[in-house]
Design a protein around this motif. Sequence first.
Motif, PDB file in Angstrom:
ATOM      1  N   GLU A  45       0.817  -1.213   0.000  1.00  0.00           N
ATOM      2  CA  GLU A  45       0.000   0.000   0.000  1.00  0.00           C
ATOM      3  C   GLU A  45       0.852   1.266   0.000  1.00  0.00           C
ATOM      4  OE1 GLU A  45      -3.723   0.005   2.395  1.00  0.00           O
ATOM      5  OE2 GLU A  45      -2.860  -1.800   3.317  1.00  0.00           O
TER       6      GLU A  45
ATOM      7  N   LYS B 286      -0.609   3.578  -2.801  1.00  0.00           N
ATOM      8  CA  LYS B 286      -2.018   3.925  -2.626  1.00  0.00           C
ATOM      9  C   LYS B 286      -2.624   3.020  -1.565  1.00  0.00           C
ATOM     10  CE  LYS B 286      -6.430   3.986  -5.079  1.00  0.00           C
ATOM     11  NZ  LYS B 286      -7.147   3.462  -6.232  1.00  0.00           N
ATOM     12  N   SER B 287      -3.382   3.621  -0.642  1.00  0.00           N
ATOM     13  CA  SER B 287      -4.061   2.832   0.382  1.00  0.00           C
ATOM     14  C   SER B 287      -5.102   1.933  -0.271  1.00  0.00           C
ATOM     15  CB  SER B 287      -4.735   3.749   1.404  1.00  0.00           C
ATOM     16  OG  SER B 287      -3.777   4.445   2.145  1.00  0.00           O
TER      17      SER B 287
ATOM     18  N   SER C 209      -8.648  -0.250  -0.352  1.00  0.00           N
ATOM     19  CA  SER C 209     -10.022  -0.225   0.165  1.00  0.00           C
ATOM     20  C   SER C 209     -10.727  -1.490  -0.320  1.00  0.00           C
ATOM     21  CB  SER C 209     -10.769   1.017  -0.315  1.00  0.00           C
ATOM     22  OG  SER C 209     -11.175   0.866  -1.663  1.00  0.00           O
TER      23      SER C 209
ATOM     24  N   ASP D 260     -11.213  -1.732  -4.012  1.00  0.00           N
ATOM     25  CA  ASP D 260     -10.002  -1.696  -4.830  1.00  0.00           C
ATOM     26  C   ASP D 260      -9.868  -2.971  -5.665  1.00  0.00           C
ATOM     27  OD1 ASP D 260      -7.195  -1.721  -5.647  1.00  0.00           O
ATOM     28  OD2 ASP D 260      -6.876  -0.196  -4.106  1.00  0.00           O
TER      29      ASP D 260
ATOM     30  N   TYR E  19     -10.507  -0.365   5.848  1.00  0.00           N
ATOM     31  CA  TYR E  19     -10.533  -0.642   4.414  1.00  0.00           C
ATOM     32  C   TYR E  19     -11.855  -0.259   3.755  1.00  0.00           C
ATOM     33  CZ  TYR E  19      -6.136  -2.718   5.432  1.00  0.00           C
ATOM     34  OH  TYR E  19      -4.833  -2.878   5.835  1.00  0.00           O
TER      35      TYR E  19
ATOM     36  N   GLY F 230     -12.670   2.735   2.738  1.00  0.00           N
ATOM     37  CA  GLY F 230     -12.426   3.718   1.689  1.00  0.00           C
ATOM     38  C   GLY F 230     -12.877   5.100   2.135  1.00  0.00           C
TER      39      GLY F 230
ATOM     40  N   MET G 112     -20.418  -2.457   0.295  1.00  0.00           N
ATOM     41  CA  MET G 112     -19.032  -2.926   0.411  1.00  0.00           C
ATOM     42  C   MET G 112     -18.977  -4.393   0.790  1.00  0.00           C
ATOM     43  SD  MET G 112     -16.607  -0.885  -0.353  1.00  0.00           S
ATOM     44  CE  MET G 112     -17.572  -0.331  -1.726  1.00  0.00           C
TER      45      MET G 112
END
Length: 165
Positions: free
Chosen positions: A106, A109-110, A112, A115, A138, A140, A154
Amino acid sequence: MEEQKTELKMIRMSEVESQEVKWLWYPFIPYGKLTIIQGDPGDGKTTLVLNIAAKLSKGECLDSDMDVQEPVNVIYQTAEDGLADTVKPRLELAGADCEKILVIDESDKSLSMADERLEEALAKTEAKVLILDPIQAYLGGGMDMNRANEARDMTKKLGALAEKY
């Protein structure tokens, strides 16, 4: 703004084909489904999941109700603990085969739940378990876990990934 009407579709239960649930660890962790481990801070949730990951990485069971036939790959994502000073030492202490424990990088970019790297990683590694620790990290940006309609979308996406992989 007016909400767009969604066409009503009905499913008769008589048309649904029953399926048997397959279990990784009966009655706690089913294959192809989401499992949430909940508890207060300090209860040992991370210790538990890392010990499960360690056992899975070696194809071992925690007890006679766990069904593990061979070593499996595990993807472990953490937003709270350092990989080098916390996660790896705990895995080593639990006897993990660290070759089979993978982490999505990560640094650029983090990650989520939405993703595309999650599905890409599951497909590429053939991991049988994905751990998001803690899950709320996670969600987002802008996602509120306390708003059921947002959280449901999600978890539906994660559930579809679980079923597929």
